[in-house]
Design an enzyme around this catalytic site. Structure first.
Site, PDB file in Angstrom:
ATOM      1  N   TYR A  11      26.177 -11.300  -3.052  1.00 12.25           N
ATOM      2  CA  TYR A  11      24.807 -10.762  -2.924  1.00 12.25           C
ATOM      3  C   TYR A  11      24.537  -9.716  -4.000  1.00 12.25           C
ATOM      4  N   PRO A  67      30.177  -5.566  17.333  1.00 14.34           N
ATOM      5  CA  PRO A  67      31.278  -5.807  16.374  1.00 14.34           C
ATOM      6  C   PRO A  67      31.262  -4.836  15.194  1.00 14.34           C
ATOM      7  N   THR A  72      18.499  -3.077  -5.131  1.00 13.07           N
ATOM      8  CA  THR A  72      19.368  -2.463  -4.125  1.00 13.07           C
ATOM      9  C   THR A  72      20.377  -1.523  -4.779  1.00 13.07           C
ATOM     10  N   ASP A  73      20.868  -0.554  -3.989  1.00 13.53           N
ATOM     11  CA  ASP A  73      21.921   0.333  -4.505  1.00 13.53           C
ATOM     12  C   ASP A  73      23.280  -0.371  -4.560  1.00 13.53           C
ATOM     13  N   GLU A  74      23.392  -1.553  -3.931  1.00 16.29           N
ATOM     14  CA  GLU A  74      24.700  -2.228  -3.896  1.00 16.29           C
ATOM     15  C   GLU A  74      25.155  -2.670  -5.285  1.00 16.29           C
ATOM     16  N   GLU A 128      17.552 -13.611  -0.942  1.00 22.37           N
ATOM     17  CA  GLU A 128      18.541 -13.735   0.126  1.00 22.37           C
ATOM     18  C   GLU A 128      19.170 -12.357   0.204  1.00 22.37           C
ATOM     19  N   SER A 129      19.178 -11.754   1.412  1.00 25.93           N
ATOM     20  CA  SER A 129      19.446 -10.306   1.467  1.00 25.93           C
ATOM     21  C   SER A 129      20.686  -9.902   2.263  1.00 25.93           C
ATOM     22  N   PHE A 161      11.459  -8.458   6.129  1.00 24.23           N
ATOM     23  CA  PHE A 161      11.464  -7.128   6.757  1.00 24.23           C
ATOM     24  C   PHE A 161      10.680  -6.106   5.929  1.00 24.23           C
ATOM     25  N   ILE A 162      11.071  -5.875   4.690  1.00 25.48           N
ATOM     26  CA  ILE A 162      10.451  -4.793   3.916  1.00 25.48           C
ATOM     27  C   ILE A 162       9.105  -5.235   3.342  1.00 25.48           C
ATOM     28  N   LEU A 183       9.405 -18.867   3.616  1.00 21.95           N
ATOM     29  CA  LEU A 183       9.679 -18.915   5.061  1.00 21.95           C
ATOM     30  C   LEU A 183      11.087 -19.450   5.344  1.00 21.95           C
ATOM     31  N   ASN A 215      17.911   0.102   4.449  1.00 18.33           N
ATOM     32  CA  ASN A 215      16.700   0.297   5.246  1.00 18.33           C
ATOM     33  C   ASN A 215      16.948  -0.072   6.702  1.00 18.33           C
ATOM     34  N   LYS A 225      21.921  -9.739  -7.180  1.00 16.87           N
ATOM     35  CA  LYS A 225      20.855  -8.739  -7.350  1.00 16.87           C
ATOM     36  C   LYS A 225      21.029  -7.994  -8.679  1.00 16.87           C
ATOM     37  N   PRO A 284      35.314  -8.945   3.816  1.00 19.90           N
ATOM     38  CA  PRO A 284      36.066  -8.991   2.551  1.00 19.90           C
ATOM     39  C   PRO A 284      35.333  -8.202   1.466  1.00 19.90           C
TER      40      PRO A 284
HETATM   41  P1  NAD Z   1      14.593 -10.230   4.217  1.00 23.08           P
HETATM   42  O1  NAD Z   1      15.792 -11.102   4.184  1.00 23.08           O
HETATM   43  O2  NAD Z   1      14.175  -9.604   5.498  1.00 23.08           O
HETATM   44  O3  NAD Z   1      13.325 -11.030   3.676  1.00 23.08           O
HETATM   45  C1  NAD Z   1      13.400 -11.853   2.546  1.00 23.08           C
HETATM   46  C2  NAD Z   1      12.088 -12.637   2.439  1.00 23.08           C
HETATM   47  O4  NAD Z   1      12.140 -13.425   1.240  1.00 23.08           O
HETATM   48  C3  NAD Z   1      11.845 -13.606   3.587  1.00 23.08           C
HETATM   49  O5  NAD Z   1      10.501 -13.544   3.998  1.00 23.08           O
HETATM   50  C4  NAD Z   1      12.169 -14.969   2.989  1.00 23.08           C
HETATM   51  O6  NAD Z   1      11.463 -16.041   3.595  1.00 23.08           O
HETATM   52  C5  NAD Z   1      11.753 -14.763   1.538  1.00 23.08           C
HETATM   53  N1  NAD Z   1      12.475 -15.669   0.614  1.00 23.08           N
HETATM   54  C6  NAD Z   1      13.815 -15.889   0.564  1.00 23.08           C
HETATM   55  N2  NAD Z   1      14.095 -16.813  -0.370  1.00 23.08           N
HETATM   56  C7  NAD Z   1      12.908 -17.148  -0.955  1.00 23.08           C
HETATM   57  C8  NAD Z   1      12.545 -18.045  -2.002  1.00 23.08           C
HETATM   58  N3  NAD Z   1      13.458 -18.791  -2.617  1.00 23.08           N
HETATM   59  N4  NAD Z   1      11.240 -18.123  -2.341  1.00 23.08           N
HETATM   60  C9  NAD Z   1      10.307 -17.376  -1.713  1.00 23.08           C
HETATM   61  N5  NAD Z   1      10.594 -16.545  -0.696  1.00 23.08           N
HETATM   62  C10 NAD Z   1      11.870 -16.420  -0.317  1.00 23.08           C
HETATM   63  O7  NAD Z   1      14.842  -9.110   3.103  1.00 23.08           O
HETATM   64  P2  NAD Z   1      14.490  -7.561   3.131  1.00 23.08           P
HETATM   65  O8  NAD Z   1      15.544  -6.828   3.858  1.00 23.08           O
HETATM   66  O9  NAD Z   1      13.061  -7.399   3.493  1.00 23.08           O
HETATM   67  O10 NAD Z   1      14.686  -7.218   1.573  1.00 23.08           O
HETATM   68  C11 NAD Z   1      13.607  -7.355   0.653  1.00 23.08           C
HETATM   69  C12 NAD Z   1      14.078  -6.977  -0.726  1.00 23.08           C
HETATM   70  O11 NAD Z   1      14.559  -5.636  -0.715  1.00 23.08           O
HETATM   71  C13 NAD Z   1      15.249  -7.825  -1.233  1.00 23.08           C
HETATM   72  O12 NAD Z   1      15.050  -8.055  -2.600  1.00 23.08           O
HETATM   73  C14 NAD Z   1      16.472  -6.952  -1.002  1.00 23.08           C
HETATM   74  O13 NAD Z   1      17.482  -7.244  -1.930  1.00 23.08           O
HETATM   75  C15 NAD Z   1      15.880  -5.578  -1.240  1.00 23.08           C
HETATM   76  N6  NAD Z   1      16.538  -4.461  -0.531  1.00 23.08           N
HETATM   77  C16 NAD Z   1      16.789  -4.533   0.797  1.00 23.08           C
HETATM   78  C17 NAD Z   1      17.349  -3.439   1.459  1.00 23.08           C
HETATM   79  C18 NAD Z   1      17.624  -3.471   2.947  1.00 23.08           C
HETATM   80  O14 NAD Z   1      18.280  -2.561   3.452  1.00 23.08           O
HETATM   81  N7  NAD Z   1      17.142  -4.459   3.679  1.00 23.08           N
HETATM   82  C19 NAD Z   1      17.675  -2.285   0.737  1.00 23.08           C
HETATM   83  C20 NAD Z   1      17.424  -2.267  -0.650  1.00 23.08           C
HETATM   84  C21 NAD Z   1      16.835  -3.351  -1.269  1.00 23.08           C
HETATM   85  O1  DAU Z   2      22.394  -0.835   0.491  1.00 23.75           O
HETATM   86  C1  DAU Z   2      21.288  -1.693   0.508  1.00 23.75           C
HETATM   87  C2  DAU Z   2      21.667  -2.994   1.181  1.00 23.75           C
HETATM   88  O2  DAU Z   2      21.804  -2.697   2.571  1.00 23.75           O
HETATM   89  C3  DAU Z   2      20.638  -4.099   0.974  1.00 23.75           C
HETATM   90  O3  DAU Z   2      20.591  -4.419  -0.384  1.00 23.75           O
HETATM   91  C4  DAU Z   2      21.000  -5.329   1.796  1.00 23.75           C
HETATM   92  O4  DAU Z   2      19.971  -6.306   1.673  1.00 23.75           O
HETATM   93  C5  DAU Z   2      21.125  -4.931   3.249  1.00 23.75           C
HETATM   94  O5  DAU Z   2      21.531  -6.039   4.017  1.00 23.75           O
HETATM   95  C6  DAU Z   2      22.139  -3.790   3.398  1.00 23.75           C
HETATM   96  O6  DAU Z   2      23.489  -4.246   3.113  1.00 23.75           O
HETATM   97  P1  DAU Z   2      24.741  -3.782   4.009  1.00 23.75           P
HETATM   98  O7  DAU Z   2      25.812  -4.770   3.857  1.00 23.75           O
HETATM   99  O8  DAU Z   2      25.061  -2.345   3.768  1.00 23.75           O
HETATM  100  O9  DAU Z   2      24.028  -3.869   5.472  1.00 23.75           O
HETATM  101  P2  DAU Z   2      24.519  -4.447   6.872  1.00 23.75           P
HETATM  102  O10 DAU Z   2      23.492  -4.061   7.874  1.00 23.75           O
HETATM  103  O11 DAU Z   2      24.943  -5.870   6.790  1.00 23.75           O
HETATM  104  O12 DAU Z   2      25.838  -3.589   7.150  1.00 23.75           O
HETATM  105  C7  DAU Z   2      25.799  -2.162   7.201  1.00 23.75           C
HETATM  106  C8  DAU Z   2      27.222  -1.670   7.405  1.00 23.75           C
HETATM  107  O13 DAU Z   2      27.663  -2.062   8.720  1.00 23.75           O
HETATM  108  C9  DAU Z   2      28.240  -2.281   6.454  1.00 23.75           C
HETATM  109  O14 DAU Z   2      29.221  -1.309   6.146  1.00 23.75           O
HETATM  110  C10 DAU Z   2      28.875  -3.426   7.253  1.00 23.75           C
HETATM  111  C11 DAU Z   2      28.816  -2.900   8.685  1.00 23.75           C
HETATM  112  N1  DAU Z   2      28.649  -3.919   9.739  1.00 23.75           N
HETATM  113  C12 DAU Z   2      27.642  -4.831   9.603  1.00 23.75           C
HETATM  114  C13 DAU Z   2      27.432  -5.791  10.561  1.00 23.75           C
HETATM  115  C14 DAU Z   2      26.325  -6.808  10.397  1.00 23.75           C
HETATM  116  C15 DAU Z   2      29.475  -3.925  10.852  1.00 23.75           C
HETATM  117  O15 DAU Z   2      30.381  -3.069  10.984  1.00 23.75           O
HETATM  118  N2  DAU Z   2      29.266  -4.878  11.801  1.00 23.75           N
HETATM  119  C16 DAU Z   2      28.287  -5.826  11.703  1.00 23.75           C
HETATM  120  O16 DAU Z   2      28.159  -6.692  12.617  1.00 23.75           O
END
Ligand code: NAD
Ligand code: DAU
Length: 355
Positions: free
Chosen positions: A158, A213, A133-135, A88-89, A15-16, A39, A188, A162, A290
């Site tokens: 997760y 949900p 991540t902020d988590e 793995e995100s 995604f990002i 992939l 994001n 991280k 959980p």
């Molecule tokens: P995503 O899950 O959409 O994409 C992850 C990508 O990494 C995929 O293309 C996948 O194929 C690749 N990948 C996974 N395992 C791999 C491996 N072993 N070797 C090579 N490639 C591999 O993730 P995203 O949401 O785009 O997040 C990208 C980064 O940003 C992550 O490090 C995540 O922790 C961080 N981040 C995400 C968010 C968010 O809200 N999505 C917020 C803050 C930080």
């Molecule tokens: O804060 C940054 C993080 O944000 C990133 O590091 C992670 O990669 C990204 O997945 C995200 O984590 P969250 O757990 O916050 O995101 P998610 O979209 O899974 O959930 C957002 C909120 O919504 C969380 O409080 C859980 C809730 N939720 C999520 C899902 C999937 C629901 O209530 N129902 C759902 O089905």
């Protein structure tokens, strides 16, 4: 910092990472961009259709868990800069099975750091930018913000994985002088986000008449940022931030989950002409995640004051763009929801609502 000749991005099919490449490959034709991605279910080359045939773009299919393949990619392409997005995100997946998170997020980051350390004899003009991540900071109560000095307190497999990767990256700076920068960003959203995460899952389920949900009471709070604003923050830090530093990135946009879901219902109603009240009836309160962190909120004053970065998109404008994108791209949705993802959902959730 002088701009690099070659940049290697990990996880560029996610995604990002794909948003980063879609913007920067055309913007910097003088740079050779190499995208290393395993992939997994979350990585799709279709996310990069607009740049796939650009002369300054190359794809390398490799897995960071494989130390040899990782070091070969670094040896062959000799990047000046590395942006490490691959991970793995998804928190829920890490709860169901932490193993891949340990292997990719911790061991994979270690393999990449070692590969860079081996070829970057002189670290001048080199950069390892780690996308965090902020988590890692854990959970806030009703008040307060995460700053760069907030102690780490991760609660899910997760976020623990991280956190470990952030610590490794900083350890390589202090121990080996590897030139690193770290950004820790809030939640994001935007186009091409895999529909397991809250916002795209709710948009698609609202459109498809499926249950929405909501975990627990829906009172958990996240700080939302449109993905292109995150990309701009990463590029600002890479090009103008200080080596060895961490920058927190956030949208200054706290929302309770239930409010997010209701706003999505309203946006989907507006975009499709369906009844808002009917869509809202799809909301289903389900058992809580959980260890569910209550609230995340970022103090982004460091990146704002040092680098002048601030988000361009409001939650309302970003969400409207996002809903419009999912409505306009059913083929993308079908293709990412098929295959391995479908098998995994059936194995782990069975018929569970909304997926
Ligand atoms: P995503 O899950 O959409 O994409 C992850 C990508 O990494 C995929 O293309 C996948 O194929 C690749 N990948 C996974 N395992 C791999 C491996 N072993 N070797 C090579 N490639 C591999 O993730 P995203 O949401 O785009 O997040 C990208 C980064 O940003 C992550 O490090 C995540 O922790 C961080 N981040 C995400 C968010 C968010 O809200 N999505 C917020 C803050 C930080
Ligand atoms: O804060 C940054 C993080 O944000 C990133 O590091 C992670 O990669 C990204 O997945 C995200 O984590 P969250 O757990 O916050 O995101 P998610 O979209 O899974 O959930 C957002 C909120 O919504 C969380 O409080 C859980 C809730 N939720 C999520 C899902 C999937 C629901 O209530 N129902 C759902 O089905």
């Amino acid at each position: 910092m002088a701009l690099p000749s070659t940049v290697l991005v990990t996880g560029g099919c996610g995604f990002i990472g794909s948003a980063f490449l879609r913007r920067l490959v055309p913007e910097h034709p003088e740079i050779a961009w190499v995208n290393l991605d395993a992939l997994t279910y979350a990585g799709h080359q279709g996310n990069l259709a607009t740049i796939a045939s650009a002369p300054n773009y190359r794809f390398v299919h490799a897995d960071l868990r494989d130390a040899k393949a990782t070091s070969e990619a670094i040896l062959v392409h000799r990047p000046d800069w590395v942006f490490h997005f691959a991970a793995e995100s998804h928190v829920d997946r890490s709860i169901l099975g932490p193993g891949d998170f340990i292997q990719t997020n911790i061991v994979g980051t270690y393999n990449l750091l070692e590969a860079c350390r081996a070829v970057w004899g002189d670290p001048e003009d080199r950069l390892f930018h780690h996308v965090g991540t902020d988590e890692v900071f854990g959970s806030l109560g009703e008040t307060g913000l995460f700053s760069e000095t907030t102690p780490y307190d991760p609660h899910s497999p997760y976020s623990a994985s991280k956190a470990a990767s952030d610590h490794l990256v900083r350890a390589y700076f202090h121990t080996y002088g590897l030139p690193v920068k770290v950004t820790n960003c809030s939640n994001n959203y935007g186009p091409y986000q895999f529909p397991e995460k809250l916002i795209p899952l709710m948009i698609l389920s609202a459109m498809e008449g499926k249950p929405l949900p909501v975990y627990g009471q829906g009172t958990n709070v996240r700080d939302w940022l449109f993905v292109d604003d995150h990309v701009e923050a990463i590029w600002s830090v890479a090009t103008r931030g200080r080596l060895g530093q961490t920058y927190n990135v956030g949208g200054d946009c706290e929302r309770q989950n239930l409010d997010v879901v209701k706003t999505i219902c309203a946006e989907v109603a507006l975009a499709t002409g369906k009844s808002f009240l009917e869509i809202q009836k799809q909301i289903a309160f389900v058992p809580d995640r959980p260890g569910h962190d209550h609230r995340y909120a970022i103090d982004a004053s460091k990146i704002r004051t040092e680098l002048g970065w601030r988000p361009k998109e409001t939650f309302e404008s970003g969400l409207r763009k996002t809903v419009a994108w999912y409505l306009a791209n059913p083929e993308w949705v079908d293709s990412v929801r098929s295959g391995r993802y479908r098998d995994w959902i059936e194995a782990n959730y069975g018929e569970r609502a909304g997926r």
